[in-house]
Design a protein around this motif. Sequence first.
Motif, PDB file in Angstrom:
ATOM      1  N   SER A 112      -8.582  11.015  -0.889  1.00  0.00           N
ATOM      2  CA  SER A 112      -8.829  11.084   0.549  1.00  0.00           C
ATOM      3  C   SER A 112      -9.054  12.524   0.999  1.00  0.00           C
ATOM      4  O   SER A 112      -9.794  12.767   1.947  1.00  0.00           O
ATOM      5  CB  SER A 112      -7.674  10.437   1.321  1.00  0.00           C
ATOM      6  OG  SER A 112      -6.454  11.046   0.994  1.00  0.00           O
TER       7      SER A 112
ATOM      8  N   SER B  89      -6.043  10.362   7.114  1.00  0.00           N
ATOM      9  CA  SER B  89      -5.195  10.409   5.920  1.00  0.00           C
ATOM     10  C   SER B  89      -4.687  11.819   5.617  1.00  0.00           C
ATOM     11  O   SER B  89      -3.724  11.973   4.887  1.00  0.00           O
ATOM     12  CB  SER B  89      -5.964   9.863   4.718  1.00  0.00           C
ATOM     13  OG  SER B  89      -7.219  10.505   4.617  1.00  0.00           O
TER      14      SER B  89
ATOM     15  N   ARG C 252       0.963   4.218  -3.160  1.00  0.00           N
ATOM     16  CA  ARG C 252       0.314   5.503  -2.896  1.00  0.00           C
ATOM     17  C   ARG C 252       0.591   6.486  -4.024  1.00  0.00           C
ATOM     18  O   ARG C 252       1.720   6.775  -4.354  1.00  0.00           O
ATOM     19  CB  ARG C 252       0.823   6.064  -1.585  1.00  0.00           C
ATOM     20  CG  ARG C 252      -0.089   5.663  -0.461  1.00  0.00           C
ATOM     21  CD  ARG C 252      -0.245   6.779   0.473  1.00  0.00           C
ATOM     22  NE  ARG C 252      -1.536   6.678   1.118  1.00  0.00           N
ATOM     23  CZ  ARG C 252      -1.834   7.373   2.203  1.00  0.00           C
ATOM     24  NH1 ARG C 252      -0.943   8.176   2.708  1.00  0.00           N
ATOM     25  NH2 ARG C 252      -3.020   7.264   2.728  1.00  0.00           N
TER      26      ARG C 252
ATOM     27  N   ARG D 235     -13.520   9.688   8.778  1.00  0.00           N
ATOM     28  CA  ARG D 235     -12.320  10.410   8.328  1.00  0.00           C
ATOM     29  C   ARG D 235     -11.274  10.486   9.439  1.00  0.00           C
ATOM     30  O   ARG D 235     -10.080  10.444   9.179  1.00  0.00           O
ATOM     31  CB  ARG D 235     -12.684  11.808   7.834  1.00  0.00           C
ATOM     32  CG  ARG D 235     -13.602  11.838   6.631  1.00  0.00           C
ATOM     33  CD  ARG D 235     -13.299  10.772   5.624  1.00  0.00           C
ATOM     34  NE  ARG D 235     -11.949  10.878   5.049  1.00  0.00           N
ATOM     35  CZ  ARG D 235     -11.378   9.939   4.323  1.00  0.00           C
ATOM     36  NH1 ARG D 235     -12.004   8.800   4.097  1.00  0.00           N
ATOM     37  NH2 ARG D 235     -10.168  10.116   3.838  1.00  0.00           N
ATOM     38  N   VAL D 236     -11.749  10.622  10.678  1.00  0.00           N
ATOM     39  CA  VAL D 236     -10.806  10.678  11.802  1.00  0.00           C
ATOM     40  C   VAL D 236     -10.043   9.361  11.901  1.00  0.00           C
ATOM     41  O   VAL D 236      -8.823   9.335  12.097  1.00  0.00           O
ATOM     42  CB  VAL D 236     -11.563  10.978  13.121  1.00  0.00           C
ATOM     43  CG1 VAL D 236     -10.702  10.639  14.319  1.00  0.00           C
ATOM     44  CG2 VAL D 236     -11.987  12.432  13.167  1.00  0.00           C
TER      45      VAL D 236
ATOM     46  N   GLY E 199     -16.701  14.194   4.474  1.00  0.00           N
ATOM     47  CA  GLY E 199     -16.986  13.559   5.757  1.00  0.00           C
ATOM     48  C   GLY E 199     -16.901  14.514   6.928  1.00  0.00           C
ATOM     49  O   GLY E 199     -17.746  14.486   7.824  1.00  0.00           O
ATOM     50  N   LEU E 200     -15.896  15.373   6.913  1.00  0.00           N
ATOM     51  CA  LEU E 200     -15.634  16.192   8.093  1.00  0.00           C
ATOM     52  C   LEU E 200     -16.333  17.548   8.073  1.00  0.00           C
ATOM     53  O   LEU E 200     -16.756  18.045   9.122  1.00  0.00           O
ATOM     54  CB  LEU E 200     -14.131  16.426   8.246  1.00  0.00           C
ATOM     55  CG  LEU E 200     -13.331  15.321   8.911  1.00  0.00           C
ATOM     56  CD1 LEU E 200     -11.857  15.535   8.683  1.00  0.00           C
ATOM     57  CD2 LEU E 200     -13.638  15.274  10.406  1.00  0.00           C
TER      58      LEU E 200
ATOM     59  N   ALA F 110     -12.632  13.080   0.296  1.00  0.00           N
ATOM     60  CA  ALA F 110     -13.445  12.347   1.262  1.00  0.00           C
ATOM     61  C   ALA F 110     -13.436  13.057   2.616  1.00  0.00           C
ATOM     62  O   ALA F 110     -14.451  13.118   3.302  1.00  0.00           O
ATOM     63  CB  ALA F 110     -12.919  10.921   1.412  1.00  0.00           C
ATOM     64  N   ASP F 111     -12.271  13.608   2.983  1.00  0.00           N
ATOM     65  CA  ASP F 111     -12.196  14.361   4.231  1.00  0.00           C
ATOM     66  C   ASP F 111     -13.143  15.546   4.219  1.00  0.00           C
ATOM     67  O   ASP F 111     -13.816  15.847   5.207  1.00  0.00           O
ATOM     68  CB  ASP F 111     -10.767  14.865   4.462  1.00  0.00           C
ATOM     69  CG  ASP F 111      -9.962  13.851   5.264  1.00  0.00           C
ATOM     70  OD1 ASP F 111     -10.512  12.769   5.534  1.00  0.00           O
ATOM     71  OD2 ASP F 111      -8.814  14.147   5.605  1.00  0.00           O
TER      72      ASP F 111
ATOM     73  N   HIS G  28      -4.276  10.427  -2.865  1.00  0.00           N
ATOM     74  CA  HIS G  28      -4.240  11.554  -1.940  1.00  0.00           C
ATOM     75  C   HIS G  28      -5.396  12.496  -2.176  1.00  0.00           C
ATOM     76  O   HIS G  28      -6.058  12.942  -1.249  1.00  0.00           O
ATOM     77  CB  HIS G  28      -2.918  12.322  -2.114  1.00  0.00           C
ATOM     78  CG  HIS G  28      -1.960  12.025  -0.996  1.00  0.00           C
ATOM     79  ND1 HIS G  28      -2.270  12.231   0.313  1.00  0.00           N
ATOM     80  CD2 HIS G  28      -0.699  11.517  -1.004  1.00  0.00           C
ATOM     81  CE1 HIS G  28      -1.258  11.870   1.069  1.00  0.00           C
ATOM     82  NE2 HIS G  28      -0.285  11.421   0.287  1.00  0.00           N
TER      83      HIS G  28
ATOM     84  N   ARG H  73       0.831  -1.200   0.000  1.00  0.00           N
ATOM     85  CA  ARG H  73       0.000   0.000   0.000  1.00  0.00           C
ATOM     86  C   ARG H  73       0.869   1.254   0.000  1.00  0.00           C
ATOM     87  O   ARG H  73       0.662   2.174  -0.789  1.00  0.00           O
ATOM     88  CB  ARG H  73      -0.892  -0.014   1.226  1.00  0.00           C
ATOM     89  CG  ARG H  73      -1.568   1.289   1.488  1.00  0.00           C
ATOM     90  CD  ARG H  73      -2.289   1.230   2.832  1.00  0.00           C
ATOM     91  NE  ARG H  73      -2.439   2.561   3.378  1.00  0.00           N
ATOM     92  CZ  ARG H  73      -2.212   2.864   4.641  1.00  0.00           C
ATOM     93  NH1 ARG H  73      -1.796   1.943   5.483  1.00  0.00           N
ATOM     94  NH2 ARG H  73      -2.397   4.092   5.073  1.00  0.00           N
TER      95      ARG H  73
ATOM     96  N   ARG I 298      -9.565   7.159   9.449  1.00  0.00           N
ATOM     97  CA  ARG I 298      -8.687   7.023   8.274  1.00  0.00           C
ATOM     98  C   ARG I 298      -7.413   7.847   8.478  1.00  0.00           C
ATOM     99  O   ARG I 298      -6.340   7.435   8.065  1.00  0.00           O
ATOM    100  CB  ARG I 298      -9.416   7.474   7.004  1.00  0.00           C
ATOM    101  CG  ARG I 298     -10.276   6.425   6.403  1.00  0.00           C
ATOM    102  CD  ARG I 298      -9.448   5.332   5.721  1.00  0.00           C
ATOM    103  NE  ARG I 298      -8.882   5.768   4.450  1.00  0.00           N
ATOM    104  CZ  ARG I 298      -7.579   5.895   4.214  1.00  0.00           C
ATOM    105  NH1 ARG I 298      -6.718   5.632   5.165  1.00  0.00           N
ATOM    106  NH2 ARG I 298      -7.128   6.284   3.037  1.00  0.00           N
TER     107      ARG I 298
END
Lengths: 313, 303
Positions: A21, B127, A13, B122-123, A28-29, A24-25, A18, A9, B125
Amino acid sequence: MTAGAATRRTGARTTAAHRGSALADLVGLAPAMALFGIFIGVPLLGAVVLSFFHWNGLGSPHWAGGANWAQFVHDPIAGQSLAVTAKVVALSWVVQTPISMALGLFTAGRARYRSVYATLYVLPLLLSTAGIALMWEALLDPNFGGVAALARSVHLELLRQNWLGSANLTLYVIVAIISWQFIPFHTLLYQMGRRQIPEVLYEAATLDGATGRQLFWRVTLPQLRYTIATSSTLMVVGALTYFDIIYIMTNGGPGYTTRVLSLDMYQAAFLQNQFGYASVLAVVLGVVGVGIALALVRFTGFGSMGSQQEGAT
Amino acid sequence: MTAPAAATAGDRRAAPVRSGAVPGHRRRARRRWRPAAAVAFVLATVWLVIVLAPLYYMVLASLRSQGSYLTANPWLPSGGLTFGNYGTVFTAGLGRYLVNSVIVTAGCLIVTLLFSLGAAFRVVRNSTRGAAASFRVLLIGLAIPIQAIIVPLYLLIYKAHLYDTLAALILVMSAAAIPVSVLIMASFLRDIPQELIGAVLVDGGSEWTVFRRLIWPLARPVLATLAIYDGLNVWNNFILPLVLTQSSSVSVLPLGLTKFQGQYAINVPAVMAAVLLSVLPLVILFVLMRRQVMRSLGAIAVR
């Protein structure tokens, strides 16, 4: 297999991953952080800023410098409510911790009647604080209340008190009601904590000839340290901000004997329209709350969430 | 955790600290008189009375007419009992408060669970640097008492023209529930090995695949746990409705109860009936899923 995948993995990368993610952050956040930022973060800063202004809620705020803070230092009522708050915090901890621990250890036992007890113990948790306050008001009414009726039928003059109107007594009555409300929750914590302790420890200690008392002091108590830390933190911070029951039942009285800091702040803001001064009290409340929480976390070494489970299972 | 019935029978007399004693020891202990267990039983029963007596009093009081409450012994079920008070308070506005509470609790749960799940994913993960920073912010947020921000919050809600609306309650209560919910959710999701997540990504999976295959199955039971914990807190919250709403049309139950008290100050039976009606949905829920509720509250604590 998993270890091999991990090394592959890191090698695989790419910038695309990158970017994936990062997106996605954001998805999600962002909603959670935005909601938290707007309705908790902004008011938190607002409280600090407002504490340096005079404002009655109408018109525009005026710069006050340190005037509100100076008022706080010289305000005898604020000093009094700090003392009352400290008393409520200390008393609640002293009353709730031993009872919760004893009940928690009791309900963790395997006998079936104990789980019936455990279920019934939970019942106060379902009631709202408002409901609990109204229920105890009815019970403690000096003329028509349940306690007064009980006192009459068993001729116990001791039970005939002005429970909610006595300068010497009411604070203790409030602490008792708070305990009635929250001991069920802390009992659950201790029950769960006790069940996490590996039975091997008890078997080994018993083989070594340990008595019941030694088992408690040498095995149970040290093994419960995380539970004690969690429970104490919740208890202390909870009691510090205690508002509902006092607001409904005594509104700080008689006199100022049950006027805790959060009530003082509420009255300064919404009854006297001193938003600047109320913000000073709010900041003090917040700083003391965060300070106690951090101190307890540091003092008890309760930083690594969840790691306690790994050793136990 | 749930011991089979056979094991339970043998342990009936054993004190909690002794429940793991070796079998031979236990058999001897059973025959002997165990003062410690007896004392524990008596004290536990005393506490049971302390818990139940006020509740019994409230139920009995709610079934009396105002007259018989004042004259008869309130601890004995003598004289006429009636369900009339329940009808009275329900038509006098409690129905409205109940609907408001349901709306606010449902709204809060949808927002809180959805947002917390996303954030916790996300926390875990971890990343990007943003995720780690967000988690630290939420950890600090955990310690902030809502009382410390109530004044600016009121001003903010007022300026945003949200004062006296259910939407304000949903937004603020969700925001207040987010730190603890993310923390709990994340602590459960941490049980997923990072290697497993890495494997999914290496096999060409996206973040969405990770969520669907690994996070979601593990998160589902935690969502139930959080729903119970957050739901109970929202349903019973008092200070936010007190500060952020005013009209009876948007009152939720805890605030509505205190309005009843103002209205029916001397009619204690009616007030008690209102309190009991307000807790009825939770009692029904508790009876239906007792184990789940107790495990949830406990799990919150252990994590």
